[in-house]
Design a protein around this motif. Structure first.
Motif, PDB file in Angstrom:
ATOM      1  N   GLY A 142      -1.628   0.304 -12.570  1.00  0.00           N
ATOM      2  CA  GLY A 142      -0.595   0.828 -11.675  1.00  0.00           C
ATOM      3  C   GLY A 142      -0.041   2.161 -12.137  1.00  0.00           C
ATOM      4  N   ILE A 143       0.057   2.341 -13.461  1.00  0.00           N
ATOM      5  CA  ILE A 143       0.537   3.610 -13.995  1.00  0.00           C
ATOM      6  C   ILE A 143      -0.403   4.746 -13.614  1.00  0.00           C
ATOM      7  N   VAL A 144      -1.717   4.477 -13.723  1.00  0.00           N
ATOM      8  CA  VAL A 144      -2.714   5.501 -13.386  1.00  0.00           C
ATOM      9  C   VAL A 144      -2.643   5.857 -11.906  1.00  0.00           C
ATOM     10  N   VAL A 145      -2.516   4.834 -11.042  1.00  0.00           N
ATOM     11  CA  VAL A 145      -2.450   5.076  -9.598  1.00  0.00           C
ATOM     12  C   VAL A 145      -1.192   5.861  -9.242  1.00  0.00           C
ATOM     13  N   ASP A 146      -0.049   5.465  -9.810  1.00  0.00           N
ATOM     14  CA  ASP A 146       1.205   6.160  -9.517  1.00  0.00           C
ATOM     15  C   ASP A 146       1.169   7.613  -9.976  1.00  0.00           C
ATOM     16  N   ALA A 147       0.484   7.854 -11.073  1.00  0.00           N
ATOM     17  CA  ALA A 147       0.450   9.209 -11.625  1.00  0.00           C
ATOM     18  C   ALA A 147      -0.590  10.100 -10.966  1.00  0.00           C
ATOM     19  N   SER A 148      -1.741   9.520 -10.574  1.00  0.00           N
ATOM     20  CA  SER A 148      -2.860  10.353 -10.111  1.00  0.00           C
ATOM     21  C   SER A 148      -3.374  10.020  -8.725  1.00  0.00           C
ATOM     22  N   GLY A 149      -3.096   8.832  -8.213  1.00  0.00           N
ATOM     23  CA  GLY A 149      -3.638   8.436  -6.919  1.00  0.00           C
ATOM     24  C   GLY A 149      -4.818   7.494  -7.081  1.00  0.00           C
ATOM     25  N   TYR A 150      -5.290   6.972  -5.955  1.00  0.00           N
ATOM     26  CA  TYR A 150      -6.354   5.968  -5.997  1.00  0.00           C
ATOM     27  C   TYR A 150      -7.720   6.548  -6.367  1.00  0.00           C
ATOM     28  N   MET A 162     -10.520  -2.561 -11.920  1.00  0.00           N
ATOM     29  CA  MET A 162     -10.531  -2.177 -10.507  1.00  0.00           C
ATOM     30  C   MET A 162      -9.906  -3.261  -9.643  1.00  0.00           C
ATOM     31  N   GLY A 163     -10.185  -4.530  -9.972  1.00  0.00           N
ATOM     32  CA  GLY A 163      -9.721  -5.629  -9.143  1.00  0.00           C
ATOM     33  C   GLY A 163      -8.218  -5.743  -9.053  1.00  0.00           C
ATOM     34  N   VAL A 164      -7.509  -5.287 -10.080  1.00  0.00           N
ATOM     35  CA  VAL A 164      -6.049  -5.379 -10.075  1.00  0.00           C
ATOM     36  C   VAL A 164      -5.441  -4.585  -8.915  1.00  0.00           C
ATOM     37  N   MET A 165      -6.022  -3.431  -8.612  1.00  0.00           N
ATOM     38  CA  MET A 165      -5.467  -2.538  -7.598  1.00  0.00           C
ATOM     39  C   MET A 165      -6.178  -2.634  -6.249  1.00  0.00           C
ATOM     40  N   ALA A 166      -7.118  -3.541  -6.112  1.00  0.00           N
ATOM     41  CA  ALA A 166      -7.925  -3.601  -4.892  1.00  0.00           C
ATOM     42  C   ALA A 166      -7.071  -3.885  -3.650  1.00  0.00           C
ATOM     43  N   ASN A 167      -6.326  -4.988  -3.653  1.00  0.00           N
ATOM     44  CA  ASN A 167      -5.525  -5.340  -2.474  1.00  0.00           C
ATOM     45  C   ASN A 167      -4.427  -4.324  -2.160  1.00  0.00           C
ATOM     46  N   PRO A 168      -3.683  -3.825  -3.153  1.00  0.00           N
ATOM     47  CA  PRO A 168      -2.732  -2.754  -2.849  1.00  0.00           C
ATOM     48  C   PRO A 168      -3.412  -1.523  -2.247  1.00  0.00           C
ATOM     49  N   PHE A 169      -4.629  -1.237  -2.703  1.00  0.00           N
ATOM     50  CA  PHE A 169      -5.383  -0.089  -2.178  1.00  0.00           C
ATOM     51  C   PHE A 169      -5.688  -0.277  -0.696  1.00  0.00           C
ATOM     52  N   TYR A 170      -6.168  -1.464  -0.316  1.00  0.00           N
ATOM     53  CA  TYR A 170      -6.491  -1.713   1.088  1.00  0.00           C
ATOM     54  C   TYR A 170      -5.244  -1.549   1.970  1.00  0.00           C
ATOM     55  N   LEU A 171      -4.123  -2.096   1.509  1.00  0.00           N
ATOM     56  CA  LEU A 171      -2.892  -2.018   2.299  1.00  0.00           C
ATOM     57  C   LEU A 171      -2.367  -0.590   2.380  1.00  0.00           C
ATOM     58  N   ASP A 172      -2.353   0.107   1.250  1.00  0.00           N
ATOM     59  CA  ASP A 172      -1.846   1.476   1.239  1.00  0.00           C
ATOM     60  C   ASP A 172      -2.734   2.421   2.038  1.00  0.00           C
ATOM     61  N   LEU A 173      -4.013   2.076   2.145  1.00  0.00           N
ATOM     62  CA  LEU A 173      -4.930   2.931   2.900  1.00  0.00           C
ATOM     63  C   LEU A 173      -4.699   2.788   4.402  1.00  0.00           C
ATOM     64  N   GLY A 174      -4.126   1.654   4.817  1.00  0.00           N
ATOM     65  CA  GLY A 174      -3.794   1.482   6.233  1.00  0.00           C
ATOM     66  C   GLY A 174      -4.523   0.356   6.929  1.00  0.00           C
ATOM     67  N   PHE A 175      -5.287  -0.454   6.192  1.00  0.00           N
ATOM     68  CA  PHE A 175      -5.970  -1.580   6.824  1.00  0.00           C
ATOM     69  C   PHE A 175      -4.964  -2.696   7.098  1.00  0.00           C
ATOM     70  N   SER A 176      -5.170  -3.427   8.212  1.00  0.00           N
ATOM     71  CA  SER A 176      -4.292  -4.540   8.533  1.00  0.00           C
ATOM     72  C   SER A 176      -4.644  -5.747   7.673  1.00  0.00           C
ATOM     73  N   LYS A 177      -3.731  -6.683   7.594  1.00  0.00           N
ATOM     74  CA  LYS A 177      -3.972  -7.889   6.800  1.00  0.00           C
ATOM     75  C   LYS A 177      -5.150  -8.686   7.332  1.00  0.00           C
ATOM     76  N   SER A 178      -5.286  -8.733   8.649  1.00  0.00           N
ATOM     77  CA  SER A 178      -6.413  -9.477   9.235  1.00  0.00           C
ATOM     78  C   SER A 178      -7.740  -8.796   8.918  1.00  0.00           C
ATOM     79  N   GLU A 179      -7.763  -7.466   8.933  1.00  0.00           N
ATOM     80  CA  GLU A 179      -8.988  -6.749   8.562  1.00  0.00           C
ATOM     81  C   GLU A 179      -9.340  -6.989   7.102  1.00  0.00           C
ATOM     82  N   ILE A 180      -8.346  -6.964   6.249  1.00  0.00           N
ATOM     83  CA  ILE A 180      -8.584  -7.211   4.821  1.00  0.00           C
ATOM     84  C   ILE A 180      -9.117  -8.624   4.610  1.00  0.00           C
ATOM     85  N   ALA A 181      -8.507  -9.603   5.286  1.00  0.00           N
ATOM     86  CA  ALA A 181      -8.934 -10.991   5.139  1.00  0.00           C
ATOM     87  C   ALA A 181     -10.359 -11.184   5.635  1.00  0.00           C
ATOM     88  N   SER A 182     -10.675 -10.604   6.799  1.00  0.00           N
ATOM     89  CA  SER A 182     -11.997 -10.787   7.394  1.00  0.00           C
ATOM     90  C   SER A 182     -13.098 -10.165   6.541  1.00  0.00           C
TER      91      SER A 182
END
Length: 460
Positions: free
Chosen positions: A411-419, A280-300
């Protein structure tokens, strides 16, 4: 956990484990262990890029991290070979700790005095010295943590260790950036070298743990050495072979001798317990960004708020092990980690809702901190005092390898099926760890003789 009694005590007594001087001291050793990590990884990468070093060269620098993954190869030396001068004065564990800390400090000071543009190779060699010394320090600290206290306090030792380690990551990460921005990268690495003094002072202040090698182990090692070279071989050759048999072969023979065929089940659980979490941890940060959270929100939320929730989960894990023993909390940790992946799947459907992000991160970091502490305590309980360094180094290497391999396909699973399907998949692959944890708990309770728990409580 394969037949030993599960201690059970009141909540106040469970909380009191954090008053143990060795538990408190472990926080400072955790700081010493965590400090060098980023200084040869992301912080070093930032420094090199700031100096105009190419991204290709920076990528090659990540190879110094291989030392952390192969430390099992020189763990037998740390376990058995004395450090001339230091072992006599400080003891086997503290002697190796101090030698490693000196290596870290020398490497960091050396890095601060080298210009990366003019002497990049020297930076690489000095970074390798820091990484190698850091991995060696990890071996020595892990051995000290296991040998210094009783099993029921191991989770508390792990909790304060993680606390110190996380604080060190902040110092070596954000702290180094602040110093570099205020002064220079040279000053930043010199300040970090000065912080190595925290570990050195702690090493000089703590007491060397008592280490006992049972007579059966000594006889077994002598027999292994004699079986290889025979009784007619020169004495020095027999001594060398006996040492090798004890330091390298002995840890594996001992582990299977003590656990029999159950050893394979134990190793399987070691390998898969963190697969769900790491994947799960591998895709965590890409998930936050792709979902629409800002970098400052993710950091905080994930970095700052998540830090405190991880520490809370770690301390809770220490209390639960002191209160209930290892079995129940081990099952709970595996189950909670898998369950929090379901919350990520839910967040994927909700969208960029900051309140939901706080809830999910709170649950995930709390569960992660708890499970990590309990798992470390369980791994510690599996080691023999005769081979602590080698056996724990083997376990710590094995516990991340399958997760990293499986995580590579995330990444293959996410690209094929979604988060959302990916997080469901991450939760499902945590099921075998839950089932094996339940089996190990059931087995330990079945094999425990009547009255053992009472006797252990009385002894404590």
């Amino acid at each position: 956990m394969t037949g030993a009694a599960e201690p059970r005590r009141g909540w106040l007594a469970a909380l009191a484990v954090y008053r143990n001087p060795r538990v408190i001291g472990m926080a400072f050793l955790g700081f010493s262990a965590g400090l060098p990590f980023l200084l040869v990884f992301s912080t070093l990468s930032a420094w090199l890029r700031d100096e105009g070093v190419s991204r290709t060269a920076i990528g090659f620098f990540s190879w110094v991290g291989i030392t952390y993954s192969i430390k099992v190869f020189w763990a037998p030396i740390v376990d058995r070979l004395p450090v001339p001068g230091l072992t006599t004065v400080l003891g086997q564990r503290r002697g190796w700790m101090l030698l490693a800390q000196i290596g870290i400090a020398v490497g960091l000071v050396g890095m601060s005095m080298v210009d990366p543009q003019a002497s990049l190779a020297w930076v690489a060699w000095l970074a390798l010295l820091v990484a190698f010394s850091s991995a060696t320090q990890d071996i020595a600290i892990d051995v000290y943590r296991i040998e210094a206290v009783r099993r029921e306090i191991q989770a508390a030792m792990a909790a304060t260790y993680i606390f110190g380690y996380r604080v060190a990551l902040l110092v070596a990460g954000a702290g180094a950036f602040y110093v570099a921005d205020f002064g220079s990268w040279t000053l930043a690495y010199q300040v970090m070298a000065a912080f190595v003094g925290v570990g050195i002072i702690t090493t000089l202040c703590i007491a060397e743990p008592e280490r006992q090698v049972d007579r059966v182990t000594e006889i077994l090692e002598a027999r292994m050495g004699g079986a290889v070279v025979g009784s007619q071989a020169p004495s020095r050759l027999r001594q060398a072979v006996t040492w090798f048999a004890g330091a390298v072969v002995g840890p594996f023979v001992d582990f299977f001798r003590r656990n029999g065929w159950l050893a394979l089940t134990i190793l399987l659980l070691v390998a898969i317990y963190r697969v769900s979490d790491i994947t799960m941890g591998v895709m965590a940060n890409p998930f936050y960004l792709d979902l629409g959270f800002s970098k400052s929100e993710i950091a905080s939320v994930t970095k700052v708020f998540g830090f405190f929730m991880t520490i809370a989960g770690s301390f809770l894990g220490g209390v639960l092990v002191a209160r209930y023993g290892l079995g129940g909390p081990l099952v709970a940790g595996a189950a909670l980690v898998a369950a929090t992946n379901l919350l990520f799947a839910l967040l994927a459907g909700i969208g960029p809702d900051l309140q939901w992000l706080v809830v999910v991160i709170s649950a995930d970091n709390l569960a992660g901190g708890l499970s990590n502490v309990v798992f470390i305590a369980w791994l510690s309980s599996l080691t023999s005092t005769a081979y602590t360094a080698t056996q724990y180094a083997l376990f710590s290497s094995l516990m991340t390898l399958p997760g990293k391999i499986v995580g590579g396909f995330s990444g293959i699973v996410v690209d094929a099926s979604g988060y959302a399907p990916f997080f469901l998949y991450a939760a499902v692959i945590g099921t075998p760890a839950i089932m094996l944890s339940i089996y190990m708990w059931w087995r330990s309770r079945r094999e425990r003789p009547e009255g053992d728990a009472t006797a252990e409580e009385a002894a404590a």
